[in-house]
Design an enzyme around this catalytic site. Structure first.
Site, PDB file in Angstrom:
ATOM      1  CD  GLU A  97      41.549  35.970  40.930  1.00  0.00           C
ATOM      2  OE1 GLU A  97      42.043  36.060  42.069  1.00  0.00           O
ATOM      3  OE2 GLU A  97      41.011  36.928  40.348  1.00  0.00           O
ATOM      4  N   GLY A 174      38.464  41.296  37.214  1.00  0.00           N
ATOM      5  CA  GLY A 174      39.730  41.982  36.941  1.00  0.00           C
ATOM      6  C   GLY A 174      39.858  42.503  35.521  1.00  0.00           C
TER       7      GLY A 174
HETATM    8  C1  PEP Z   1      37.239  39.049  42.835  1.00  0.00           C
HETATM    9  O1  PEP Z   1      38.425  38.963  43.116  1.00  0.00           O
HETATM   10  O2  PEP Z   1      36.439  38.252  43.322  1.00  0.00           O
HETATM   11  C2  PEP Z   1      36.802  40.107  41.916  1.00  0.00           C
HETATM   12  C3  PEP Z   1      35.530  40.186  41.619  1.00  0.00           C
HETATM   13  O3  PEP Z   1      37.773  40.947  41.431  1.00  0.00           O
HETATM   14  P1  PEP Z   1      37.543  42.355  40.656  1.00  0.00           P
HETATM   15  O4  PEP Z   1      36.513  43.125  41.460  1.00  0.00           O
HETATM   16  O5  PEP Z   1      38.862  43.017  40.650  1.00  0.00           O
HETATM   17  O6  PEP Z   1      37.020  42.033  39.306  1.00  0.00           O
END
Ligand code: PEP
Length: 255
Positions: A97, A174
């Site tokens: 991100e 996500g």
């Molecule tokens: C993350 O934020 O590193 C992640 C893996 O998010 P999620 O588990 O929601 O996919």
């Protein structure tokens, strides 16, 4: 034997009160789990609240990002020393991100941040992983080799011994679309073989590689059964103490 790490990335969720409340509820649930390391990564502003709530429990606290400079005119950034002084023991580096959204972090930034973290006494969790179009084009290996070369290979052997890598396919973060245990495991093997080429067999065998991407209580078991998977970096499912507890408790007795 590599000790698993179960980590929760809270992204831009929870204020200071909610951060402390989570940890107060979560601490007693995991207090007897010594089979793995447990870390939560709250927003930077909530690190002091998290550290105070965690006290001397087995719940570690980390930051989600740092800047590599020691100090200076870097408005909005925080240094590794600042994070360490606030009581954090860990830091995420190169989360997708931050690489692929408005932050546009480059592969080379990851190395500088990792070095700064280590110099400040923080344990970096270096995140790597391919995007959906790269996954579809069969370029996962190419991306991981590039990210390892630019972000990790420049470390010294001593520095490398202190880092953790998280393989997080961007298409799985996500989205609810977890990588299968087999896909994750083969990516981990590739990362470990890059580590072996650069740092030798012993160092590669000691490296802990976490999987991240839509880890949930109902899929952690299959993932943790893979000998190549040394733990998980969990986003959404780590925001609720019961849900994160279920994930941690599958992992802890699994070794
Ligand atoms: C993350 O934020 O590193 C992640 C893996 O998010 P999620 O588990 O929601 O996919």
């Amino acid at each position: 034997m590599r000790r698993p790490i179960m980590a929760g990335n809270w992204k831009m969720y929870k204020n200071a009160r909610e951060t402390a409340e989570f940890i107060e509820r979560f601490k007693p649930l995991v207090s007897k789990m010594d089979g793995c390391e447990i870390v939560v990564f709250p927003a930077a502003i909530n690190i002091p609240a998290a550290v105070a709530a965690a006290g001397d429990s087995n719940v570690g606290v980390g930051g989600q990002n740092i800047y590599w400079g020691k100090e200076g005119a870097f408005t909005g950034e925080i240094s590794a020393d600042m994070l360490h002084a606030a009581g954090a023991g860990w830091v995420l580096v190169g989360h997708s991100e931050r690489r692929h959204t408005v932050c546009h972090e480059a592969d080379a930034d990851v190395l500088k941040k990792t070095q700064a973290a280590l110099a400040a006494g923080l344990k970096p969790v270096v995140c790597v992983g391919e995007r959906l179009e790269e996954h579809k084009a069969g370029k996962t290996g190419e991306v991981l080799v590039r990210q390892f070369a630019a972000g990790v290979a420049g470390l010294t052997e001593e520095q490398f011994a202190q880092i953790v890598i998280a393989y997080e396919p961007v298409w799985a973060i996500g989205t609810g679309q977890t990588a299968t245990p087999e896909i994750a495991s083969s990516a981990h093997q590739l990362i470990r073989s890059e580590a072996e080429k650069r740092f030798g067999t012993e160092a590669a065998n000691r490296l802990r590689i976490l999987y991240g991407g839509s880890v949930k209580p109902d899929n952690i078991d299959g993932l943790m059964r893979q000998p190549e998977i040394d733990g998980a970096l969990v986003g959404g499912a780590s925001l609720d103490p019961e849900s994160f507890f279920k994930i941690v408790s599958v992992a802890a007795p699994a070794r």
